[in-house]
Design a protein around this motif. Structure first.
Motif, PDB file in Angstrom:
ATOM      1  N   VAL A 231       0.859  -1.180   0.000  1.00  0.00           N
ATOM      2  CA  VAL A 231       0.000   0.000   0.000  1.00  0.00           C
ATOM      3  C   VAL A 231       0.897   1.234   0.000  1.00  0.00           C
ATOM      4  N   LYS A 232       0.756   2.051  -1.027  1.00  0.00           N
ATOM      5  CA  LYS A 232       1.552   3.267  -1.130  1.00  0.00           C
ATOM      6  C   LYS A 232       1.021   4.310  -0.148  1.00  0.00           C
ATOM      7  N   ALA A 233       1.943   5.083   0.424  1.00  0.00           N
ATOM      8  CA  ALA A 233       1.579   6.128   1.372  1.00  0.00           C
ATOM      9  C   ALA A 233       0.901   7.291   0.655  1.00  0.00           C
ATOM     10  N   SER A 234       0.276   8.122   1.459  1.00  0.00           N
ATOM     11  CA  SER A 234      -0.339   9.356   0.965  1.00  0.00           C
ATOM     12  C   SER A 234       0.088  10.484   1.908  1.00  0.00           C
ATOM     13  N   GLU A 235      -0.221  11.692   1.524  1.00  0.00           N
ATOM     14  CA  GLU A 235       0.073  12.824   2.411  1.00  0.00           C
ATOM     15  C   GLU A 235      -0.610  12.619   3.762  1.00  0.00           C
ATOM     16  N   GLU A 236      -1.838  12.080   3.734  1.00  0.00           N
ATOM     17  CA  GLU A 236      -2.583  11.862   4.970  1.00  0.00           C
ATOM     18  C   GLU A 236      -1.925  10.792   5.845  1.00  0.00           C
ATOM     19  N   SER A 237      -1.543   9.665   5.238  1.00  0.00           N
ATOM     20  CA  SER A 237      -0.932   8.600   6.041  1.00  0.00           C
ATOM     21  C   SER A 237       0.415   9.052   6.598  1.00  0.00           C
TER      22      SER A 237
ATOM     23  N   GLY B 201      -5.871   6.113  -4.039  1.00  0.00           N
ATOM     24  CA  GLY B 201      -4.577   5.594  -3.629  1.00  0.00           C
ATOM     25  C   GLY B 201      -4.043   4.602  -4.637  1.00  0.00           C
ATOM     26  N   GLU B 202      -3.039   3.844  -4.211  1.00  0.00           N
ATOM     27  CA  GLU B 202      -2.370   2.926  -5.110  1.00  0.00           C
ATOM     28  C   GLU B 202      -1.785   1.770  -4.316  1.00  0.00           C
ATOM     29  N   VAL B 203      -1.858   0.582  -4.887  1.00  0.00           N
ATOM     30  CA  VAL B 203      -1.168  -0.573  -4.330  1.00  0.00           C
ATOM     31  C   VAL B 203      -0.302  -1.180  -5.431  1.00  0.00           C
ATOM     32  N   GLU B 204       0.745  -1.839  -5.003  1.00  0.00           N
ATOM     33  CA  GLU B 204       1.641  -2.552  -5.915  1.00  0.00           C
ATOM     34  C   GLU B 204       1.579  -4.021  -5.537  1.00  0.00           C
ATOM     35  N   VAL B 205       1.462  -4.896  -6.507  1.00  0.00           N
ATOM     36  CA  VAL B 205       1.376  -6.339  -6.260  1.00  0.00           C
ATOM     37  C   VAL B 205       2.626  -6.988  -6.848  1.00  0.00           C
ATOM     38  N   ARG B 206       3.356  -7.725  -5.986  1.00  0.00           N
ATOM     39  CA  ARG B 206       4.594  -8.360  -6.450  1.00  0.00           C
ATOM     40  C   ARG B 206       4.696  -9.774  -5.907  1.00  0.00           C
ATOM     41  N   PRO B 207       5.144 -10.705  -6.758  1.00  0.00           N
ATOM     42  CA  PRO B 207       5.348 -12.072  -6.286  1.00  0.00           C
ATOM     43  C   PRO B 207       6.504 -12.125  -5.294  1.00  0.00           C
ATOM     44  N   VAL B 208       6.375 -13.007  -4.316  1.00  0.00           N
ATOM     45  CA  VAL B 208       7.423 -13.239  -3.330  1.00  0.00           C
ATOM     46  C   VAL B 208       8.261 -14.423  -3.827  1.00  0.00           C
ATOM     47  N   PHE B 209       9.578 -14.320  -3.722  1.00  0.00           N
ATOM     48  CA  PHE B 209      10.426 -15.459  -4.078  1.00  0.00           C
ATOM     49  C   PHE B 209      10.118 -16.626  -3.161  1.00  0.00           C
ATOM     50  N   GLU B 210      10.071 -17.795  -3.731  1.00  0.00           N
ATOM     51  CA  GLU B 210       9.901 -19.037  -2.977  1.00  0.00           C
ATOM     52  C   GLU B 210      11.223 -19.795  -3.011  1.00  0.00           C
ATOM     53  N   ALA B 211      11.445 -20.693  -2.068  1.00  0.00           N
ATOM     54  CA  ALA B 211      12.681 -21.485  -2.037  1.00  0.00           C
ATOM     55  C   ALA B 211      12.893 -22.204  -3.359  1.00  0.00           C
ATOM     56  N   SER B 212      11.819 -22.646  -3.983  1.00  0.00           N
ATOM     57  CA  SER B 212      11.928 -23.386  -5.252  1.00  0.00           C
ATOM     58  C   SER B 212      12.407 -22.503  -6.413  1.00  0.00           C
ATOM     59  N   ASP B 213      12.424 -21.175  -6.227  1.00  0.00           N
ATOM     60  CA  ASP B 213      12.912 -20.276  -7.272  1.00  0.00           C
ATOM     61  C   ASP B 213      14.431 -20.262  -7.358  1.00  0.00           C
ATOM     62  N   PHE B 214      15.099 -20.750  -6.335  1.00  0.00           N
ATOM     63  CA  PHE B 214      16.552 -20.699  -6.284  1.00  0.00           C
ATOM     64  C   PHE B 214      17.150 -22.059  -6.638  1.00  0.00           C
TER      65      PHE B 214
ATOM     66  N   LYS C  49       3.884   9.143  -2.122  1.00  0.00           N
ATOM     67  CA  LYS C  49       3.515   7.955  -2.899  1.00  0.00           C
ATOM     68  C   LYS C  49       4.701   7.016  -3.130  1.00  0.00           C
ATOM     69  N   ASP C  50       5.916   7.488  -2.856  1.00  0.00           N
ATOM     70  CA  ASP C  50       7.097   6.638  -2.985  1.00  0.00           C
ATOM     71  C   ASP C  50       7.390   5.860  -1.702  1.00  0.00           C
ATOM     72  N   LEU C  51       6.583   6.082  -0.679  1.00  0.00           N
ATOM     73  CA  LEU C  51       6.747   5.402   0.606  1.00  0.00           C
ATOM     74  C   LEU C  51       5.684   4.328   0.770  1.00  0.00           C
ATOM     75  N   VAL C  52       5.849   3.495   1.775  1.00  0.00           N
ATOM     76  CA  VAL C  52       4.924   2.391   2.027  1.00  0.00           C
ATOM     77  C   VAL C  52       4.119   2.699   3.289  1.00  0.00           C
ATOM     78  N   ALA C  53       2.797   2.518   3.200  1.00  0.00           N
ATOM     79  CA  ALA C  53       1.916   2.775   4.331  1.00  0.00           C
ATOM     80  C   ALA C  53       1.383   1.491   4.954  1.00  0.00           C
ATOM     81  N   GLY C  54       1.531   0.371   4.261  1.00  0.00           N
ATOM     82  CA  GLY C  54       1.034  -0.899   4.789  1.00  0.00           C
ATOM     83  C   GLY C  54       1.214  -1.992   3.761  1.00  0.00           C
ATOM     84  N   PHE C  55       0.758  -3.181   4.116  1.00  0.00           N
ATOM     85  CA  PHE C  55       0.951  -4.315   3.212  1.00  0.00           C
ATOM     86  C   PHE C  55       0.042  -5.469   3.593  1.00  0.00           C
TER      87      PHE C  55
END
Length: 121
Positions: A8-14, A104-117, A75-81
């Motif tokens: 969750v991207k931050a906002s001026e309010e957060s 607002g804005e959220v970013e969705v990203r895959p998390v590396f799993e052990a099987s990725d390495f 918006k370049d900071l993180v407010a939650g996840f």
């Protein structure tokens, strides 16, 4: 099943420490309940403003600690996840579309799993 981080991207309010309204907290609670009932929610938290945080920067010398607030745009900071389990990026994005945000804005990203390495990494 793959894991995804919904950032969750931050906002001026957060960044000013403004807390969500009771109505928004109720809507977020209902959303989190749906994630839990579906077995998708692994973690989820809001973060305090960057003014209460610090950064540690690594370079060729000793680590340098910089206390917040951090410059730049909110918006370049993180407010939650959330960390969720979903069968695919499409499914993770479907969950993200259901977040009861009005702006607002959220970013969705895959998390590396052990099987990725490679073995032994």
């Amino acid at each position: 099943m793959p894991r995804f981080m919904v950032i969750v991207k931050a906002s001026e309010e957060s960044e000013a420490g403004v807390l969500p309204t009771k109505e928004m907290l109720a809507e977020m609670g209902a959303y989190n309940d749906r994630l839990q009932q579906a077995g998708a929610m692994l973690a989820g938290e809001g973060l305090r403003p960057s003014s209460e945080g610090a950064r540690v920067t690594f370079s060729d010398g000793p680590p340098v600690v910089t206390e917040g607030p951090f410059g730049g745009k909110a918006k370049d900071l993180v407010a939650g996840f959330w960390v969720i389990r979903a069968g695919s990026m499409d499914e993770a994005l479907e969950w993200a579309r259901r977040i009861p945000f009005r702006e607002g804005e959220v970013e969705v990203r895959p998390v590396f799993e052990a099987s990725d390495f490679p073995d032994g990494a």
